[in-house]
Every structure is written in C-alpha cells, then in structure tokens.
Design a protein around this motif. Structure first.
Motif, PDB file in Angstrom:
ATOM      1  N   ALA A 217       0.799  -1.262  -0.002  1.00  0.00           N
ATOM      2  CA  ALA A 217      -0.011   0.124   0.022  1.00  0.00           C
ATOM      3  C   ALA A 217       1.097   1.255   0.118  1.00  0.00           C
ATOM      4  O   ALA A 217       0.583   2.265  -0.844  1.00  0.00           O
ATOM      5  N   ASP A 221       1.625   3.982  -3.309  1.00  0.00           N
ATOM      6  CA  ASP A 221       1.376   5.175  -2.708  1.00  0.00           C
ATOM      7  C   ASP A 221       2.412   6.125  -3.305  1.00  0.00           C
ATOM      8  O   ASP A 221       2.232   7.249  -3.816  1.00  0.00           O
ATOM      9  N   MET A 228      -3.343   5.760  -2.750  1.00  0.00           N
ATOM     10  CA  MET A 228      -3.456   4.471  -2.056  1.00  0.00           C
ATOM     11  C   MET A 228      -4.186   4.522  -0.532  1.00  0.00           C
ATOM     12  O   MET A 228      -5.281   4.446  -0.401  1.00  0.00           O
ATOM     13  N   ARG A 237     -10.166   7.700  -5.144  1.00  0.00           N
ATOM     14  CA  ARG A 237      -8.827   7.266  -5.770  1.00  0.00           C
ATOM     15  C   ARG A 237      -8.360   8.244  -6.654  1.00  0.00           C
ATOM     16  O   ARG A 237      -9.128   8.822  -7.464  1.00  0.00           O
TER      17      ARG A 237
END
Ligand code: HEM
Ligand code: HEM
Length: 241
Positions: A217, A221, A228, A237
C-alpha cells in the motif's frame, strides 16, 4: 517575487500551470468499507499480539495468584477482538451485497478470465521492479485482490471457525459457540490439539499478509500512479498522469 508581475514571468507561470498533469479522482470505497477496514485492522493487531502471547505465555509472576489476572486479561482482549473481527466480517459480507462493485471485488476472483491473469503477471513484474510503470486500477489490483481473497477472506473464515471451536470447547456444551462450531470443527480436524495448531499457523500466514499488504500500500502510494492510503481514508482514488 516582483518578477512574477512582468508579462514574461506571467507567461512562464501559465506554462507551468498548463504543464501540471490532469488529476482525476473517482469515488471507490464507501464509508462503511473504510470504517470497517480500520476497525478490523485494530482488531487484527490485538488478535495477533494476544494470540502470540497465548501461544508463548509469559513466565509466571511473583506473589499471590489472586492478585494477578494477566493471562485472563490477555485472553479477554483476544476474545473481545475476536467478536469485533467476526461481527465485522459478517457486516463486510452484508456490504458486499448492498454496496458498490468494489465492495464485492475481494470476495470473488475471475479465475476464468484471461485478462485477470495477464494483468496479474504484469503487476507481478512491476512489484519485482521489472517494469518502469504500473498499470492503473480503480479498485484493487489483481495481486491485491487474489491475496485478499486467499489470505484474508478464506483464512479469516478458517480463523473464525477454529477460534470459536476452541472458545466453545472452553465454554462447554450448551454454549452457542459449542453448538455452532466445536461440534463439527474438532471432529473434522481430529482433535483439539490440531485445531490449536491450525489456528496458530493461521496467525503467521495472516501476519505475513499484513506485512506485505502494508508494504504494498505504501509502495504503491509512493511509486504508483494513483493514491492508495488516502483512498482508504476519504474513499477517492486520485490518478496522476
Ligand atoms: C491489520 C492490518 C490490516 C488488515 C488486516 C488489512 C486488510 C485489508 C483488506 C481486507 C482490504 C480490502 C478492503 C476491501 O476490499 O473491503 C484492505 C485494503 C486496503 N488497505 Fe488494509 N489492512 C490492514 C492495515 C492497513 C494499513 C496499516 C494500511 C495503510 C498503510 C492499509 C491500507 C490499505 C489500502 C490502501 C487498501 C486499499 C487497497 C486497494 O485499493 O487495492 N491497510 N486492507
Ligand atoms: C485472525 C484472527 C486470529 C488470530 C491471528 C488468532 C491467533 C491466535 C493464536 C496464535 C492463538 C494461540 C494458539 C495456541 O497456541 O494454542 C489463539 C488462541 C485462541 N484463539 Fe485466536 N486468533 C484469531 C481469531 C480468533 C477468533 C475469531 C476466536 C473466536 C473466539 C479466537 C479464539 C481463540 C481461542 C479460544 C484460543 C485458545 C485460548 C486458550 O487456549 O487459552 N481466535 N489465537
């Protein structure tokens, strides 16, 4: 700063503004999913920490036994978080039926779709640093989806069944956990000891999933072309060109 008012600087400023890539955002995770995710994450941390202590108990403490309740507290936190995890899981299943498409993604894998496997292997190459750019997905990427299905949904069901079977064993016949779980889970695996062992190894698999999940994650990102962590906080998003 003064230069910014001259026509030339203004033109440059405009250019800079136009050069900023278009940013699009799409609403993905609804509020109940986001709330569930973080409550579930807290429950899981408590379950793993207390579960580990149950499997490797701390040494005994000095003094009168009646003055201490350490192991009792450890088991109490385990069971309280277990109820949060199990009830949350049921709530999450309910939301898969009433929520948007992304609420269902984690519960089924399109294994007969060629595109799914193609995307999965291309993401795998991205995770292994063999590609310069990742693909972009509105919901979960195929690797996340597969790992969540196997290591969270399927394993979660196993942890709930084995956990409540052990709980029902202690609570004795007549308790609802005994009727719903102990009565068939312990005969299925042969003994209480094997159920403890499966429950114990389940913890290590869950822990590996969580470590990779958090790593992926944060990595996505930073290196990926979409938001994320903030998506699991505000639901949107953000796609960067
Ligand atoms: C015990 C810890 C955790 C567990 C068990 C867990 C589990 C999960 C599960 C099951 C999902 C799928 C959600 C759904 O489709 O409903 C998910 C998504 C997600 N989690 Fe976690 N999580 C944990 C901790 C974290 C942490 C600490 C972060 C942030 C650093 C995080 C970031 C995310 C993100 C960004 C998604 C969405 C991923 C995507 O859009 O593909 N999680 N998590
Ligand atoms: C993913 C979630 C869970 C994790 C990671 C976890 C982890 C663990 C671990 C590592 C143990 C020690 C196993 C041993 O050495 O015997 C344990 C014991 C136990 N867990 Fe869980 N557990 C989870 C969910 C649950 C659930 C949902 C329940 C349901 C009530 C539960 C009930 C129990 C019980 C009754 C014991 C035995 C306690 C004892 O013998 O004193 N667990 N758990």
């Amino acid at each position: 700063m003064q230069e910014a008012n001259t026509p030339r600087a203004a033109a440059v400023d405009n250019q800079v503004v136009h050069a900023v890539p278009t940013i699009k955002s799409i609403y993905v995770y609804e509020a109940p999913i986001r709330a569930w995710h973080w409550i579930n994450a807290c429950a899981m941390v408590c379950l793993i920490a207390t579960g580990y202590l149950i499997s490797a108990p701390p040494t005994s403490i000095h003094g009168e036994a009646s003055e201490h309740f350490l192991f009792g507290y450890i088991r109490f936190i385990h069971f309280a978080s277990a109820y949060i995890f199990a009830i949350g899981f049921l709530g999450r299943v309910y939301w898969a039926f009433v929520g948007n498409y992304h609420a269902r993604e984690m519960f089924f894998i399109p294994i007969f779709t060629k595109l799914f496997w193609r995307e999965l292997f291309s993401m795998l190459r991205w995770y292994l640093f063999l590609r310069a750019y990742p693909n972009r997905y509105i919901g979960h990427n195929p690797i996340a989806r597969l790992s969540m299905f196997v290591c969270f949904v399927l394993l979660g069901i196993i942890m709930i069944c084995t956990g409540f079977a052990l709980y029902g064993e202690g609570a004795m016949p007549g308790h609802i956990a005994h009727t719903l779980f102990t009565s068939w889970v312990i005969p299925l695996f042969g003994s209480s000891h094997s159920v403890h062992t499966i429950h114990y190894y389940g913890m290590w698999i869950m822990l590996c999933f969580i470590m990779l999940h958090i790593y992926a994650a944060i990595r996505e990102d930073i290196l990926g072309r979409q938001s994320m962590v903030s998506t699991m906080i505000n639901g949107y998003r953000l796609f960067k060109d």
